[in-house]
Design an enzyme around this catalytic site. Structure first.
Site, mmCIF file in Angstrom:
data_model
loop_
_atom_site.group_PDB
_atom_site.id
_atom_site.type_symbol
_atom_site.label_atom_id
_atom_site.label_comp_id
_atom_site.label_asym_id
_atom_site.label_seq_id
_atom_site.Cartn_x
_atom_site.Cartn_y
_atom_site.Cartn_z
ATOM 1 N N GLY A 52 0.717 -0.946 -0.192
ATOM 2 C CA GLY A 52 0.206 -0.580 -0.159
ATOM 3 C C GLY A 52 0.862 1.490 -0.203
ATOM 4 N N GLU A 84 5.168 -10.217 -6.509
ATOM 5 C CA GLU A 84 4.045 -11.208 -7.509
ATOM 6 C C GLU A 84 4.512 -10.178 -8.533
ATOM 7 O OE1 GLU A 84 3.026 -7.177 -5.017
ATOM 8 O OE2 GLU A 84 3.691 -8.316 -4.948
ATOM 9 N N LYS A 95 -8.891 -11.082 -17.419
ATOM 10 C CA LYS A 95 -8.778 -10.909 -18.377
ATOM 11 C C LYS A 95 -8.136 -12.022 -19.371
ATOM 12 C CE LYS A 95 -9.481 -8.652 -22.519
ATOM 13 N NZ LYS A 95 -10.996 -8.123 -23.029
ATOM 14 N N HIS A 153 8.171 -7.484 -3.288
ATOM 15 C CA HIS A 153 6.329 -7.139 -3.809
ATOM 16 C C HIS A 153 7.084 -8.940 -5.030
ATOM 17 C CE1 HIS A 153 4.523 -3.847 -2.971
ATOM 18 N NE2 HIS A 153 5.168 -3.332 -3.018
ATOM 19 N N ASP A 206 -14.251 -10.879 -24.569
ATOM 20 C CA ASP A 206 -15.246 -10.500 -23.228
ATOM 21 C C ASP A 206 -16.879 -11.443 -23.339
ATOM 22 O OD1 ASP A 206 -12.726 -10.537 -21.477
ATOM 23 O OD2 ASP A 206 -13.716 -8.445 -21.863
ATOM 24 N N CYS A 241 4.951 -5.948 2.216
ATOM 25 C CA CYS A 241 5.021 -4.471 2.411
ATOM 26 C C CYS A 241 4.581 -3.815 3.159
ATOM 27 C CB CYS A 241 5.015 -4.201 0.897
ATOM 28 S SG CYS A 241 6.019 -2.088 0.414
ATOM 29 N N TYR A 242 3.718 -3.137 3.040
ATOM 30 C CA TYR A 242 2.546 -2.584 4.066
ATOM 31 C C TYR A 242 2.311 -3.588 5.019
ATOM 32 C CZ TYR A 242 -1.047 0.439 6.067
ATOM 33 O OH TYR A 242 -1.800 0.463 6.673
#
Length: 511
Positions: A56, A172, A367, A170, A227, A83-84
């Site tokens: 964050g 990710e 997506k 991070h 979609d 992190c946060y």
């Protein structure tokens, strides 16, 4: 229907929160994003197999900074603070957090100091991505230091007895070399089943549609993109010919796109109800240059036409649209509703006006998951991986007034750009490519004659999440060939420029 285990992600406002969710799903585990201050009682109701506390932008000490419910750490499930999330966990459990003496952003070397399941199979020294202004300065009781960097002595901490883990970096993002392995290890710690697959998603989506629609008729708002196409095919699989796709051709699509959509659905054995409404949309846009007013008028006209057509379908009781998970969580994230919601979004307002119940089989999917589901349904690879195209179409890629002539010029230039990208084998390396017709004319010389024609901008970007993006580095000979073809073959353009602006500060689309 199968009930998947849930890896719960509590969001504290990181730009990477959705990326965490996607990485977890790519590993075969269903993930769900909720606000960072979600009450423990609600967490108990969800019964997650594990919890991730996201990063964050705030300091844990700032006024208004949100914290997780302290009972998160006594739920009996593994928790990973990122992190946060690491700092909030350390603070709430009795540790100390202080300013780092300067924000640390970018690559760093993590030295793993303690063998633990979170770092199983990873290197003793590994590249990680930092983005923080505070750091943990004293461990809570029960925790041990597991890793450090030059600027963060407690870059990884663990409490193995309670299965609590915290990392300052991070995992990710792709800049953390072994981040996916670390997240995968955390899923192993959670004992998560890996059953979130395209086949299971398809089976459960069809079952949900069948249960909701039963013997009713469902109208599908079809745009021709992946979609809405996947939505239509799922409905067809669930309720057969009681699926009625309505395709409103705005006249603002890519070159011959309306005909391609019609042919595509004919091969699927699913006829569509096509409405050729180009003249109506162009009339509504005459003299309009403001981009948001363009979107508003296109949205209103789309709804009016769709409403006219849907009312003529007997026994229609449901409306299906391709709402995705990012649309759902946008209004419930820690940041609150988005500051700007684009006017032309799916078929907003229609269910209430038509008295139809809404069917949204993709509302739990990102997506990339929709794309993989499309392949599962048998859609061709080149269609599934098509670049995104805006709902208002070329209207927001024509800066200034929209006229039939300007639409035609941009359609032909866009077709050449896309053809040449594919021919060069670069289409999948680019996340989104587009052409923009500028409200600018320039002097040129063609065939020994002076010209005064339009300027065309080319745009191509790479990105993982479309929240940030970098401009694509074309080989110079490819750009040269694209420019020559457009100027030579599209009457009305005599100059081509390339946009080298990243996001931020720019956006991907120009309007």
């Amino acid at each position: 229907m199968t009930t998947h285990e849930t890896l719960l992600i509590l969001d504290f406002g990181s730009q990477y929160t959705q990326l965490i969710a996607r990485r977890v799903r790519e590993a075969g585990v269903y993930s769900e994003i909720r606000r960072g201050d979600l009450p423990a009682a609600e967490i108990e109701r969800i019964r997650p197999v594990g919890i991730v506390l996201s990063g964050g932008p705030s300091s844990v000490y700032e006024d208004g900074a949100i914290h997780p419910d302290s009972k998160v750490f006594t739920q009996g499930v593994p928790v990973l603070g990122v992190c946060y999330g690491l700092q909030a966990m350390a603070l709430l459990l009795g540790g100390e957090v202080a300013a780092a003496g300067g924000r640390e952003y970018g690559a760093a070397e993590l030295h793993v100091d303690l063998g633990c399941p979170l770092f199983a199979g990873t290197a003793a020294v590994q590249k990680v991505w930092m983005s923080h202004g505070d750091k943990v300065t004293r461990l809570p009781e029960g925790f041990r230091a597991a890793g450090h960097t030059d600027n963060a002595p407690l870059a990884a901490i663990v409490d193995p007895a309670r299965k609590l883990y915290g990392i300052q970096f991070h995992p990710e993002v792709r800049h953390t070399d072994l981040g996916r392995r670390i997240l995968d290890n955390f899923l192993d710690i959670c004992g998560a089943r890996r059953d979130w697959t395209p086949a299971s998603i398809r089976h459960e989506a069809v079952a949900r549609i069948r249960e909701q629609v039963q013997d009713g008729r469902v109208v599908v708002g079809l745009s021709g993109g992946v979609d809405s196409t996947v939505t239509a095919l799922l409905c067809r699989e669930a309720v057969g010919d009681r699926t009625v796709p309505i395709f409103v051709d705005t006249g603002l699509l890519r070159l011959d796109e309306g005909d391609k959509v019609e042919r595509r659905f004919a091969t699927y054995g699913l006829p569509i109800h096509r409405v050729n409404a180009g003249e109506r949309f162009l009339a509504r846009l005459a003299g309009i240059e403001d981009p948001e007013e363009k979107r508003r008028r296109i949205g209103h006209e789309f709804i009016a036409i769709f409403e006219e057509e849907a009312k003529g379908i007997p026994d229609a009781r449901f409306l299906a649209q391709g709402t995705l998970y990012p649309d759902v969580i946008e209004s419930t994230s820690v940041k609150g509703p988005s500051a700007t919601i684009k006017t032309h979004h799916n078929v907003g307002g229609l269910p209430e006006r038509l008295g139809l119940a809404l069917v949204e089989p993709l509302r739990d999917l990102f997506k990339d998951e929709v794309r993989r589901l499309g392949l599962e349904l048998g859609l061709p690879d080149e269609f599934v991986w098509r670049h995104p195209f805006p709902g208002p179409g070329l209207a927001v890629r024509i800066l200034g007034e929209i006229t039939p002539e300007r639409v035609s010029v941009l359609q032909r230039a866009d077709a050449i750009f896309m053809d040449e990208i594919r021919e060069a084998g670069l289409y999948r390396a680019i996340a989104q490519a587009l052409t923009v017709l500028l409200p600018v004319r320039s002097v040129g010389v063609m065939g020994d004659q002076r010209t005064y024609e339009n300027v065309l901008a080319l745009r191509a970007v790479t990105t993982e999440d479309f929240m940030t993006a970098d401009w694509f580095r074309f080989p110079s000979e490819v750009l040269d060939h694209i420019s020559r073809r457009i100027v030579n073959e599209v009457r009305g353009i005599n100059r081509v420029v390339y946009d080298v602006t990243s996001k931020p500060p720019g956006t991907i689309e120009w309007e």
